[in-house]
Design an enzyme around this catalytic site. Structure first.
Site, PDB file in Angstrom:
ATOM      1  N   ASP A 190      14.479  -4.769 -32.511  1.00  0.00           N
ATOM      2  CA  ASP A 190      15.130  -5.425 -33.540  1.00  0.00           C
ATOM      3  C   ASP A 190      16.607  -5.018 -33.698  1.00  0.00           C
ATOM      4  O   ASP A 190      17.449  -5.559 -34.238  1.00  0.00           O
ATOM      5  CB  ASP A 190      14.434  -5.218 -34.997  1.00  0.00           C
ATOM      6  CG  ASP A 190      12.877  -5.576 -34.974  1.00  0.00           C
ATOM      7  OD1 ASP A 190      12.546  -6.378 -34.255  1.00  0.00           O
ATOM      8  OD2 ASP A 190      12.131  -4.803 -35.577  1.00  0.00           O
ATOM      9  N   HIS A 235       5.029 -11.492 -29.199  1.00  0.00           N
ATOM     10  CA  HIS A 235       5.205 -10.114 -28.590  1.00  0.00           C
ATOM     11  C   HIS A 235       5.703 -10.352 -27.005  1.00  0.00           C
ATOM     12  O   HIS A 235       5.833  -9.329 -26.310  1.00  0.00           O
ATOM     13  CB  HIS A 235       3.736  -9.622 -28.610  1.00  0.00           C
ATOM     14  CG  HIS A 235       3.626  -9.216 -29.923  1.00  0.00           C
ATOM     15  ND1 HIS A 235       2.890  -9.867 -30.865  1.00  0.00           N
ATOM     16  CD2 HIS A 235       3.581  -7.959 -30.589  1.00  0.00           C
ATOM     17  CE1 HIS A 235       2.763  -9.203 -32.173  1.00  0.00           C
ATOM     18  NE2 HIS A 235       3.393  -7.942 -31.755  1.00  0.00           N
TER      19      HIS A 235
HETATM   20  O1  F6P Z   1       9.953  -3.831 -35.209  1.00  0.00           O
HETATM   21  C1  F6P Z   1       9.426  -4.536 -34.084  1.00  0.00           C
HETATM   22  C2  F6P Z   1       8.514  -5.781 -33.987  1.00  0.00           C
HETATM   23  O2  F6P Z   1       8.316  -6.550 -33.020  1.00  0.00           O
HETATM   24  C3  F6P Z   1       9.248  -6.872 -35.067  1.00  0.00           C
HETATM   25  O3  F6P Z   1      10.084  -7.568 -34.579  1.00  0.00           O
HETATM   26  C4  F6P Z   1       8.039  -7.506 -35.508  1.00  0.00           C
HETATM   27  O4  F6P Z   1       8.262  -7.839 -37.045  1.00  0.00           O
HETATM   28  C5  F6P Z   1       6.847  -6.394 -35.806  1.00  0.00           C
HETATM   29  O5  F6P Z   1       7.343  -5.376 -34.645  1.00  0.00           O
HETATM   30  C6  F6P Z   1       5.480  -6.753 -35.225  1.00  0.00           C
HETATM   31  O6  F6P Z   1       4.715  -6.065 -35.447  1.00  0.00           O
HETATM   32  P1  F6P Z   1       3.086  -5.880 -34.862  1.00  0.00           P
HETATM   33  O7  F6P Z   1       3.240  -5.698 -33.303  1.00  0.00           O
HETATM   34  O8  F6P Z   1       2.347  -4.986 -35.645  1.00  0.00           O
HETATM   35  O9  F6P Z   1       2.809  -7.205 -35.073  1.00  0.00           O
END
Ligand code: F6P
Length: 383
Positions: A159, A305
């Site tokens: 981020d 992801h």
């Molecule tokens: O902070 C990194 C991040 O990929 C963000 O961009 C996103 O909002 C969040 O983590 C997603 O988290 P998770 O892997 O728990 O879905």
């Protein structure tokens, strides 16, 4: 130390102060969401500590879960060899385990287990800890130092929303993936004359959308820092159509919202550091546009992801290597409750108090926004 090759070396870099001799065993963990460059960072930390100082390194598994449950392994030179180019983290990670507020599945309540965690680390002979993570991890690093477990932080997150550092590793790899995705989506957009909405991550900050959008040549970039006017976005699509361009590429950050509107929350994960999981604003935007532009075909791609995975770019491998090496030296110099940071072209150490619990947002007058506007990119602002 298994590697005989390095065991008899005279410690280098020992001139900084007299705390060096006290550090014999260092704990290390990766915490929060994974990103590219974690392994490269682990490799740099562990190799520096062993090669330059003959220090023993203990890796905790799955972030703070490993500390809470005493789940760890020694990390030797061999363990961290061959991992530079591999995504994820060989140690595992967790964005839920939190020694100061650990979820108890049996009772559904949260418990502070930090005193036990510090006592267990001491029992294991850990003299200092290196915590690789985001803002939540940095807050914990500061608290551990106060409690007698000296800790150094290394900033990671795709981020790029951590204060006090110009960049975090993982960010440019994510941007590269966004750029590559836009290039690929462009061909369908052009061939089918469509409006293509690409939703990217970034939590409450628009760094990935801005850098990814500009490097992919997006026509519209929507970021949380500039709430969008749906009429302005619709106008870009229809005027491009009238001009015969026939397609529009819109990059929207997951944290973007319309003027007067709210965040689009996908789900709530109550035991996590940050309970909100954003996602789906791309579809919200597409529905809003479909109502205004019934003749245009609109499609949504959520990159999700994909942005966190895979091999780090050369830039992130180098940043990770510099951060990891520098943080190992910070430990040996006794610079605790501090985080390695990039300022300009230099790696420096900054107090964690400058970082913990804060977010770095895109300033609306950022030079890249101004450049993109001059090139005709819309940020969805009211005309
Ligand atoms: O902070 C990194 C991040 O990929 C963000 O961009 C996103 O909002 C969040 O983590 C997603 O988290 P998770 O892997 O728990 O879905």
């Amino acid at each position: 130390m298994k590697s005989k090759q390095f065991s008899k070396k005279t410690p280098k870099n020992t001139s900084s102060n007299n705390k060096t001799h006290k550090i014999k065993k260092v704990g290390i963990l990766t915490s929060g969401g994974d990103c590219s460059g974690l392994n490269a960072t682990l490799r740099a930390c562990v190799k520096t500590l062993i090669h330059d100082y003959g220090v023993k390194v203990i890796g905790y598994r799955d972030g703070f879960r490993g500390m809470i449950e005493n789940d760890y392994q020694e990390l030797t030179f061999k363990d961290v060899s061959g991992i530079l180019s591999i995504g994820g983290t060989i140690l595992g990670t967790s964005n839920k385990a939190n020694p100061f507020r650990q979820f108890q599945p049996k009772t559904g309540e949260f418990k502070d287990v930090s005193k036990k965690v510090v006592a267990d680390a001491k029992k294991l002979g850990i003299d200092a800890l290196i915590a690789i993570g985001g803002d939540g991890t940095m807050s914990m690093a500061a608290r551990f130092t106060e409690m007698g477990l000296p800790t150094v932080g290394i900033p990671k997150t795709i981020d790029n929303d951590l204060m006090a550092t110009d960049l975090t590793f993982g960010f440019y790899t994510a941007v590269e993936i966004v750029k590559e995705s836009i290039d690929r989506i462009n061909t369908t957009a052009m061939s089918h004359h469509r409006v293509m909405v690409i939703e990217v991550m970034g939590r409450y900050a628009g760094w990935i959308a801005l850098y990814g959008g500009v490097s992919g040549g997006a026509d519209v970039i929507l970021i949380p820092e500039i709430p969008y006017d749906i009429d302005a976005v619709a106008e870009v699509c229809s005027s491009r159509n009238k001009q015969g361009k026939g397609f529009t590429i819109i990059v929207i950050a997951e944290g973007a919202k319309p003027i007067g509107g709210d965040l689009t929350v996908q789900k709530i994960v109550k035991e996590s550091f940050d309970t909100l999981r954003l996602g789906g604003v791309g579809h919200v935007l597409a529905h809003q546009l479909e109502e205004k532009l019934p003749r245009l075909e609109i499609r949504v791609t959520i990159l999700g992801h994909l942005q966190r995975g895979g091999s780090p770019t050369a830039f992130d491998r180098i940043l990770s290597t510099r951060f990891g090496h520098y943080a190992a030296n910070m430990v040996m110099r006794g610079e605790f409750a501090q985080m390695a940071a990039l300022r300009g072209s230099q790696i420096v150490s900054v107090p964690i108090s400058e970082v913990a619990g804060k977010n770095k947002f895109v300033p609306p007058d950022h030079d890249l926004i101004l450049a993109a506007k001059s090139l005709g990119t819309s940020f969805g602002e009211k005309q």
